[in-house]
Every structure is written in structure tokens, then in C-alpha cells.
Design a protein around this motif. Structure first.
Motif, short mmCIF file in Angstrom:
data_model
loop_
_atom_site.label_atom_id
_atom_site.label_comp_id
_atom_site.label_asym_id
_atom_site.label_seq_id
_atom_site.Cartn_x
_atom_site.Cartn_y
_atom_site.Cartn_z
N UNK A 369 0.88 -1.13 0.09
CA UNK A 369 -0.04 0.17 0.05
C UNK A 369 0.91 1.25 -0.01
N UNK A 370 1.96 1.33 0.63
CA UNK A 370 2.98 2.31 0.68
C UNK A 370 3.70 2.53 -0.37
N UNK A 371 3.82 1.56 -1.24
CA UNK A 371 4.41 1.77 -2.78
C UNK A 371 3.38 1.94 -3.71
N UNK A 372 1.99 1.81 -3.50
CA UNK A 372 1.23 2.29 -4.48
C UNK A 372 1.02 3.64 -4.37
N UNK A 373 0.94 4.13 -3.12
CA UNK A 373 0.55 5.40 -3.15
C UNK A 373 1.78 6.40 -3.53
N UNK A 374 3.00 6.17 -2.74
CA UNK A 374 4.12 6.79 -3.01
C UNK A 374 4.45 6.74 -4.49
N UNK A 375 4.34 5.61 -5.44
CA UNK A 375 4.85 5.34 -6.68
C UNK A 375 3.60 6.10 -7.42
N UNK A 376 2.18 6.35 -7.08
CA UNK A 376 1.41 7.27 -7.74
C UNK A 376 1.93 8.45 -7.76
N UNK A 377 2.11 9.09 -6.57
CA UNK A 377 2.86 10.46 -6.30
C UNK A 377 3.79 10.71 -7.25
N UNK A 378 4.60 9.87 -7.55
CA UNK A 378 5.92 10.21 -8.52
C UNK A 378 5.76 9.69 -9.69
N UNK A 379 4.59 9.22 -10.24
CA UNK A 379 4.51 8.83 -11.51
C UNK A 379 5.24 7.53 -11.85
N UNK A 380 5.59 6.86 -10.85
CA UNK A 380 6.13 5.60 -10.91
C UNK A 380 5.23 4.55 -11.20
N UNK A 381 4.11 4.64 -10.83
CA UNK A 381 2.78 3.95 -11.01
C UNK A 381 1.75 4.69 -11.21
N UNK A 382 0.57 4.00 -11.75
CA UNK A 382 -0.67 5.07 -11.91
C UNK A 382 -1.48 5.27 -10.61
N UNK A 437 13.29 -3.10 -3.23
CA UNK A 437 13.54 -2.45 -4.63
C UNK A 437 12.64 -1.44 -4.74
N UNK A 438 11.18 -1.75 -4.49
CA UNK A 438 10.00 -0.93 -4.52
C UNK A 438 10.52 0.39 -3.93
N UNK A 439 10.97 0.43 -2.58
CA UNK A 439 11.33 1.73 -1.95
C UNK A 439 12.41 2.42 -2.53
N UNK A 440 13.40 1.39 -2.95
CA UNK A 440 14.63 2.22 -3.45
C UNK A 440 14.00 2.78 -4.79
N UNK A 441 13.27 1.91 -5.47
CA UNK A 441 12.85 2.92 -6.75
C UNK A 441 12.17 4.23 -6.40
N UNK A 442 11.56 4.23 -5.13
CA UNK A 442 10.66 5.35 -5.02
C UNK A 442 11.73 6.55 -4.52
N UNK A 443 12.84 6.13 -4.05
CA UNK A 443 13.89 7.01 -3.41
C UNK A 443 14.59 7.64 -4.88
N UNK A 444 15.01 6.62 -5.76
CA UNK A 444 15.39 7.24 -6.95
C UNK A 444 14.54 7.96 -7.79
N UNK A 445 13.21 7.60 -7.85
CA UNK A 445 12.41 8.50 -8.78
C UNK A 445 12.23 9.96 -8.16
N UNK A 446 12.21 9.85 -6.74
CA UNK A 446 12.22 11.28 -6.02
C UNK A 446 13.44 12.01 -6.43
N UNK A 447 14.58 11.54 -6.46
CA UNK A 447 15.67 12.03 -6.86
C UNK A 447 15.57 12.64 -8.26
N UNK A 448 15.06 11.78 -9.19
CA UNK A 448 15.10 11.98 -10.63
C UNK A 448 14.28 13.41 -10.73
N UNK A 449 12.96 13.53 -9.96
CA UNK A 449 12.04 14.49 -10.14
C UNK A 449 12.90 15.70 -9.15
N UNK A 450 13.42 15.55 -8.08
CA UNK A 450 13.66 16.83 -7.24
C UNK A 450 14.92 17.40 -7.65
#
Length: 809
Positions: A369-382, A437-450
């Protein structure tokens, strides 16, 4: 030892939230750079409530769970407190409601410790619990409502108190699957695939059907993931995972074509930039918030997270990212990972299979659930619309999260230290690896946008955060060559507004506006005017760290002479066209007019009409307007180069390339050049390009570098001259250029002149090129007039008035 560790961690959590509360309190003073403000105080209610409630929970765990995991409660408590203060910062009304829900959640958590430390009853009453959850969820089909008054009717309740049954249903599904599968293993019935798979699939499908009818697709996706992971943990067969991934992918494709909600979310996920103000508004603003946060954030209370819709719930990660930056979000992800790892450790150490599956299922529920909402915020997931456990606003979600925490703590309290037999630990390792890996992907995606994409995103015209910053930080002024104001900032901190004192030059100087973005020199010189360039790097860093904004902007001096500029605007009047008066040697633009013009002070009321005006007043015709050259306009230059007037198209095309008509002039303002026409007879040029070519005859065959921004007023060195964008270039031999200029001399005047005309779309364009003679002892000047009409007399009148005024200054 467990008590001491938990106590220390909770003290650090309290200290973190205390510092956060202090920063939130003084944030209005920081933003407005004055102590005379209304301070934020309401959130202290939330902070002290958190202190009291978590202290109660802490003491209860010490008394009833002496061998519990000491990291779970501090991590969850810090997440809950962080989310609570964020909600108070965003909306005090919802902050108070979340505080009440936190009190209810912690009291339920504590009461459960006192009354239900043995969770075996969950196993015995699995059917009753799940049936009750399904029944309550089904009631939303009849009595469902939505607190917002529109959207999916997923809640039960009224009068401001609402409960979302699908939230506890997630936990009830985990309990049912864990108990059912543990019972089958215990009775030796696991060998039958039908005994294992079909009953659990049928129950899960029933829950999914309810959620799909409700259009709660995010929770439905989560149910599928929970079911898949628990079956995988029990069987260890990876084909379960592969089958689910394929099924979800197929469902996504089918849903895209038949369910409008899925189509909108998938389109917004794949390419949100196609509709940034419509269906993709939420995700675009979320990405802008993350980009605005950068590495360390704008500062608590200093960002603009409320620009993101539903920031207290669905997009709370983006809100946190904007004000705490990449550093803060990594801390948040670490806390989530801590709960996941400690939950999995509790699972592996559990005393029986039911507790093992239950702990792993809860970890799966919280992690995915954390990955779904964070990924959605970052356009990593729908986007899915689920909440971030412990953090997002929502009483149902918070209560369910604390009940899940209670179960994890009870399972971790394995006093006999005898874990149940584990035949194959690899499924648990794989689960941990996937979530990591999901949380790491969220961190890297955050860094990409930020960090990587931030400059591009923040410069978008649909980013209102720039305009909000402009209200608190004075923007630098645009001045003429004699320091007369053109565009200035008026007001005090919080109410700064841009004022355009000489509006006729608006197509050139442009505007900066919260709705219509930026244009002209306001856009190209934005870094100086905003204080991001020209100030010491240490000052920019310090202001960003302390205030969350750049330092005050710097004034920029232009080469424009406001007296000659107003004269040119007056002469051009209602006629469409452009005028450029340039220093033929230095390239300094002394006057530059583009008509029709507009008043940027009236953009609020007239902006929409201006953008649709067929006469295109927003376009800078002097540098961006492209007009046909015709056969006679360049006659003086052709004579200087070739000594003849008849050239082939190929020869003429090579000459135009030599004159630089196939490339953009090097100047720090918006320019255009013709990229569509290859033939010389069809080629078009801008008045600025014409000015540079005409300057050859008044500057002995040397083409100057055009300039309009001359100097910037820095805090340490005062006025600093800006460097040229290029170097002057000798294009025509001096003797030939001088001879050509003298052959076009205006009788009785110290300047040469030539008029040419060209046709475009049945409209005649009048060109006038003029300049001082090569032997002129004063400042060499060149003048270009472009009229979108056949009016030689007007062109000559403008020439005589402007050059006479300029040469007699």
C-alpha cells in the motif's frame, strides 16, 4: 533492554516532532522576513496529544509485551506524528480530526493490549470476521456516502463522522487467508490444490467484486497483491507471482478500454503533460511539488503543498517532499522499511504458522500500500487513491494501521523463543527483496524529479509556485540605459506585485504572471531578476535553506533609451509592424518597438482575450516576426558584396547564409529564424536580423553582436557589465561596404536609406533600412522599419523623425 531501546527511540521521535513543531510555529515569520506576523500555534495541540497518547501506548507495551520488537512502535509512532503535523500544517480542521482519530486508534491499541494479548481468537473466528467485513462493505452499496459530496461512495456515516469499511477489510482478508492456510497445513490438507487455492480465491474474488462495483480500484489491486503474496509464501511457487502479474497486466489493458476511471489514470500516468490542467492536474502538481522540494526542501511551512489536490491524504508524500526535500522523503522511506524488516523478522520468529503468515501478510499490506501511493505520487505507478499507512489523513486507515501494529507487536513478543518450522525461507527473502527494491525505486524516482528534472519542471508556465514566491521576495527591476524604470516591483512582503511603468514596450520586456507565466525579457532574464544568478552562491544557498526562497532579485539595466523608445512607439502608433534602432558598432538596441502592443498591467482581465487576438499583440514582431525579404530589400547589401544586382537563387542563398539569416541571432531574448524555406526567394527574416545586416554598411562591413541586457546590479560589486553572447564578425570588405552606403545616401542627411517591399499572403510588407554614413563622427546607428502594409511615406516619416531625434541628442 527492549524497554530501554524503545524508550530512547521514542524520545528521539519526540525530539524530531518537537523541532518540527517549533519550525512550523515560526514559519510565517521566516516567510515574511519579519517578526510581526501571526504565528502558527494550533498544531501544538496535535504534538502534545501525540506525546500523551504515545506515552500511554509505550507504557502498555512495556507492561504487557516485555519481549516485543522495540523498533516497531517508535517507527510507527514517528510516522503517525509526522503525518499528523503535516495535516495540521495543511488544514487545521482536518488536523484536529486526525488528532481525535489518533486518540481513538491509540486507545483501541492500548485496550487490545490489556484485553486481547492472545490473538488466537482471530484464527478461530476468521469466517465471522471476514463475513462481517464483507457485509459492512456491502452496506456502502446502499448507504454509502462520500465526505466530499461527490465521487465514489465508499464511506458509511454522517454528520462529519465517516468510516471506510474497505480499510479494515484489507486486514480482515490477511487474517482470513493466514488462518485458513495455517489450518490446512496443520490438518495435512495442503496437498490438494483445490483445497488450498479455490476456497481462498472465491472469498477474495467476492471481496474484489464488491470493491470493483464500488469503483475502489486501488484497494482491489491491493487485495490481489495480498492474496498472491500469501499464497506464494505458503507454496513457494513463483508461477503464482508470474500468473498474477500477467493477470493484472491483462486487467489493466482491458480496463483501459472499458472503464473510464482506469483510462483516465493510465493516460495521466503515461503522459500527464498532454492535459496538465485537466485530468492530469493532480499528478502534474504532485511532480512540481517534489521538484520544488529539491534536496533539502523549501522548509516546513514554507512550501505550497496545498496546490496539490487532496494533499492531506492521497498526495501527502508530495506535500512532505516539497517541504523536507529528498532528505526528508528518504527518512520517511527508511521508517517504512524499518517496519517492513522488523515485521518480517517477527514473522520468521513466530511460534506458529498462523502468526508467521499473519505477520508476513500485514507487512505485505503495509508495504505494498505504501508503494502504491508513493509510486502514484511520483508517476512511478498509476494513481490508485489508497492512503499512506500511519501518515495520510483518514480515521479508518489510521485505526486499521494501529490494529495491524498491535498484531505485529504481539507476534514479535515470542516469549518462548521457539519459532515454528520453516521449510523454505526463500519466499520471505524474495518478498523482502521486492519491497526493498520498490522503496529504493521510490527514492531514486524522487531524486530524479527533485534534482535532475527540477529545473525544467519549475520553469513550466503552469507552475504557480514561482508566482507565490514572487509575492514574498522582491523581483529585480528592468531599467533603461539611464536607470529609468520600465518594469518594477511594488508592495511589501506577502503582497509584492509586478508593475509595468512603460507598458508600450510589453512585447519586448514581457511579463511575469501567476496564470499566464512569463514572456519576453522577464523570462530570459528571470534568473537575474529572481536572484538566482548574480548573487553569491553562499547567499543563494543560505536563503534557500532558511527561507525556502531565493534572495531578493537583481536589477538589470537595458540598452533601451526610454525617450527614443517612446518616440518610436508614438510614431508606429496603430500600425502593425516593428522598429529597431541599434548602435551599429556595439549592437546595443537603443529602441525596439512591436505593434500592436498591450498593457501587461491588465493581464488579469484581458489575458484570455489577448491570447486569442488574431492581431497577435503578445508576439514580439521585432525579434520573432518573420517577414518575406522580397527581391529589392537587400539591394544595398547585395551591391556591397557583389557589385551587381542580378544573382542566381543559389548565389543569393549562400549570401544570406553568410549574413546569418539561417540561424538565430545571439541575444538573451526570445528570437526566431526561418527554418521552413530553403530557397532564397522564399526566405523570411526578422527585423532584428535585418538590423544586423544593415549595420554592415554603417560599421565598415563588420556585423556587431546584438545586445539589450547591458548590466546587472550585484550586491557585492555593484553594476557588472554582462558579457556579449558572441563576437563581432567581418562579413563584407570595409571599402565595399562604405561605397555601398554612400550610394544610398539621403540628400541633405548624414545617413543612407533604402526601401523595399515584399508580398506575403496577398499582404505587402514594407521594409526600410537606414543608417549613419561610414564617415559619421558620432555614434553609428542603424534603423530598420517593418510595416505590415504598403506605406512607403509612413516608413520615411518614421525614419526622418527617429534618426533626426537620435542624431541630435
Amino acid at each position: 533492554m527492549h524497554d530501554l531501546t524503545q524508550s530512547r527511540l521514542l524520545r528521539w521521535a519526540a525530539f524530531f516532532l518537537f523541532v518540527q513543531s517549533i519550525i512550523l510555529t515560526i514559519s510565517p515569520a521566516v516567510r515574511e522576513r519579519t517578526w510581526d506576523v501571526n504565528y502558527r500555534l494550533a498544531h501544538w495541540i496535535g504534538f502534545f496529544a501525540w506525546i500523551v497518547l504515545i506515552s500511554i501506548a509505550h507504557r502498555a507495551t512495556i507492561k504487557h509485551l516485555p519481549e516485543r520488537d522495540p523498533y516497531l512502535l517508535p517507527a510507527a509512532a514517528l510516522l503517525a506524528g509526522w503525518g499528523l503535523l503535516t495535516i495540521w500544517r495543511l488544514d487545521e480542521v482536518f488536523g484536529l480530526r486526525q488528532t481525535i482519530w489518533l486518540a481513538i486508534s491509540v486507545l483501541v491499541f492500548t485496550l487490545a493490549l490489556y484485553t486481547s494479548k492472545n490473538i488466537g481468537f482471530l484464527r478461530r473466528y476468521k469466517y465471522v470476521l471476514l463475513s462481517g467485513g464483507l457485509l459492512i462493505t456491502a452496506l456502502t452499496l446502499i448507504f454509502g456516502t462520500n465526505p466530499l459530496g461527490f465521487g465514489p461512495r465508499l464511506w458509511l456515516g454522517c454528520c462529519g463522522v465517516y468510516f471506510q469499511p474497505s480499510e479494515p477489510l484489507k486486514l480482515l482478508l490477511v487474517i482470513y487467508l493466514s488462518a485458513y492456510l495455517a489450518d490446512r497445513i496443520g490438518t495435512g490438507l495442503l496437498s490438494s490444490r483445490s483445497t488450498l487455492f479455490f476456497p481462498t480465491l472465491m472469498v477474495t474474488s467476492l471481496a474484489l467484486l464488491l470493491l470493483i462495483v464500488q469503483r475502489d480500484l486501488g484497494t482491489a489491486s491491493l487485495f490481489i497483491c495480498i492474496f498472491t503474496v500469501i499464497i506464494f509464501l505458503v507454496t513457494g511457487k513463483r508461477r503464482v507471482l508470474i500468473t498474477t502479474v500477467l493477470a493484472l497486466s491483462l486487467a489493466l489493458v482491458v480496463g483501459y478500454f472499458f472503464i473510464d476511471v482506469i483510462q483516465i489514470r493510465v493516460d495521466g500516468w503515461l503522459n500527464p503533460w498532454n492535459d496538465p490542467t485537466g485530468n492530469s492536474y493532480q499528478i502534474v502538481q504532485s511532480l512540481l511539488a517534489v521538484a520544488n522540494g529539491g534536496t533539502v526542501g523549501r522548509g516546513l511551512g514554507l512550501g505550497s503543498p496545498l496546490l496539490v489536490p487532496v494533499a492531506i491524504s492521497d498526495f501527502i508524500y508530495a506535500a512532505i517532499a516539497e517541504e523536507t526535500g529528498l532528505a526528508g522523503t528518504i527518512g520517511l522511506l527508511i521508517l517504512i522499511w524499518l517496519i517492513i524488516t522488523r515485521g518480517l523478522i517477527a514473522s520468521l520468529r513466530a511460534g506458529d504458522r498462523f502468526r508467521r503468515y499473519l505477520a508476513a501478510g500485514i507487512v505485505t499490506y503495509l508495504g505494498i500500500q505504501s508503494l502504491l501511493i508513493i509510486g502514484g505520487n511520483l508517476r512511478l505507478l498509476p494513481l490508485t487513491g489508497v492512503t499512506l499507512p500511519f501518515v495520510s489523513y483518514g480515521g479508518s486507515s489510521l485505526l486499521t494501521s494501529f490494529i495491524a501494529l498491535f498484531i505485529l507487536l504481539v507476534i514479535s513478543n515470542n516469549e518462548d523463543n521457539e519459532p515454528a518450522q520453516l521449510d523454505d525461507p526463500r519466499p520471505y527473502s524474495l518478498l523482502a527483496g521486492v519491497l526493498a527494491l520498490g522503496l529504493a525505486a521510490c527514492a531514486l524516482t524522487t531524486a530524479w524529479w527533485a534534482i535532475i528534472r527540477a529545473p525544467d519542471l519549475l520553469n513550466r508556465t503552469d507552475n504557480p509556485r514561482r508566482a507565490i514566491t514572487d509575492r514574498y521576495v522582491p523581483r529585480g527591476e528592468l531599467l533603461d540605459r539611464n536607470n529609468q524604470p520600465i518594469n518594477i516591483t511594488e508592495g511589501i512582503s506577502g503582497t509584492y506585485t509586478r508593475v509595468y511603468t512603460y507598458s508600450d514596450i510589453a512585447p519586448i520586456t514581457g511579463y511575469t504572471h501567476p496564470v499566464y507565466g512569463q514572456a519576453g525579457l522577464e523570462a530570459t532574464l528571470d534568473d537575474y531578476l529572481r536572484g538566482l544568478q548574480g548573487n553569491p552562491a553562499s547567499l543563494i544557498w543560505w536563503d534557500r535553506l532558511i527561507y525556502g526562497t531565493p534572495p531578493p532579485g537583481l536589477d538589470v539595466r537595458l540598452s533601451i533609451d526610454i525617450t527614443l523608445q517612446s518616440h518610436a512607439d508614438e510614431l508606429l502608433g496603430e500600425h502593425a509592424g516593428a522598429i529597431i534602432l541599434m548602435n551599429a558598432k556595439t549592437g546595443e538596441i537603443v529602441a525596439i518597438a512591436s505593434h500592436p502592443t498591450y498593457d501587461p498591467n491588465k493581464l488579469d482581465s484581458e489575458g484570455e482575450a489577448l491570447s486569442q487576438d488574431s492581431s497577435a499583440p503578445l508576439v514580439n514582431r521585432a525579434t520573432q516576426g518573420l517577414y518575406p525579404i522580397g527581391t529589392t530589400t537587400m539591394l544595398p547589401l547585395i551591391r556591397a558584396e557583389f557589385g551587381a544586382e542580378e544573382l542566381t537563387d543559389s548565389e543569393l542563398n549562400l549570401f544570406y547564409e553568410k549574413l546569418g539569416l539561417h540561424q538565430a541571432p545571439a541575444i538573451n531574448m526570445p528570437v526566431s529564424f526561418d527554418t521552413e524555406h530553403n530557397s532564397a526567394k522564399d526566405l523570411r527574416m526578422s527585423p532584428l536580423q535585418a538590423s544586423l545586416t544593415a549595420a554592415l554598411l554603417s560599421n565598415h562591413g563588420v556585423m556587431p553582436v546584438p545586445r539589450i541586457a547591458m548590466a546587472v546590479n550585484t550586491p557585492q560589486q555593484g553594476w557588472v557589465v554582462l558579457s556579449e553572447e558572441n563576437q563581432p564578425l567581418e562579413v563584407i570588405q570595409a571599402e565595399a561596404a562604405d561605397e555601398a552606403a554612400l550610394s544610398f545616401i539621403v540628400e541633405g542627411k548624414p545617413y543612407w536609406s533604402h526601401i523595399g517591399q515584399a508580398n506575403v499572403d496577398k499582404t505587402i510588407v514594407t521594409w526600410l533600412l537606414a543608417g549613419t554614413l561610414p564617415n559619421w563622427s558620432g555614434t553609428p546607428l542603424v534603423l530598420v522599419i517593418t510595416l505590415e502594409e504598403s506605406n512607403i511615406l509612413l516608413a520615411q516619416e518614421i525614419r526622418n523623425n527617429i534618426l533626426d531625434a537620435a542624431l541630435n541628442q
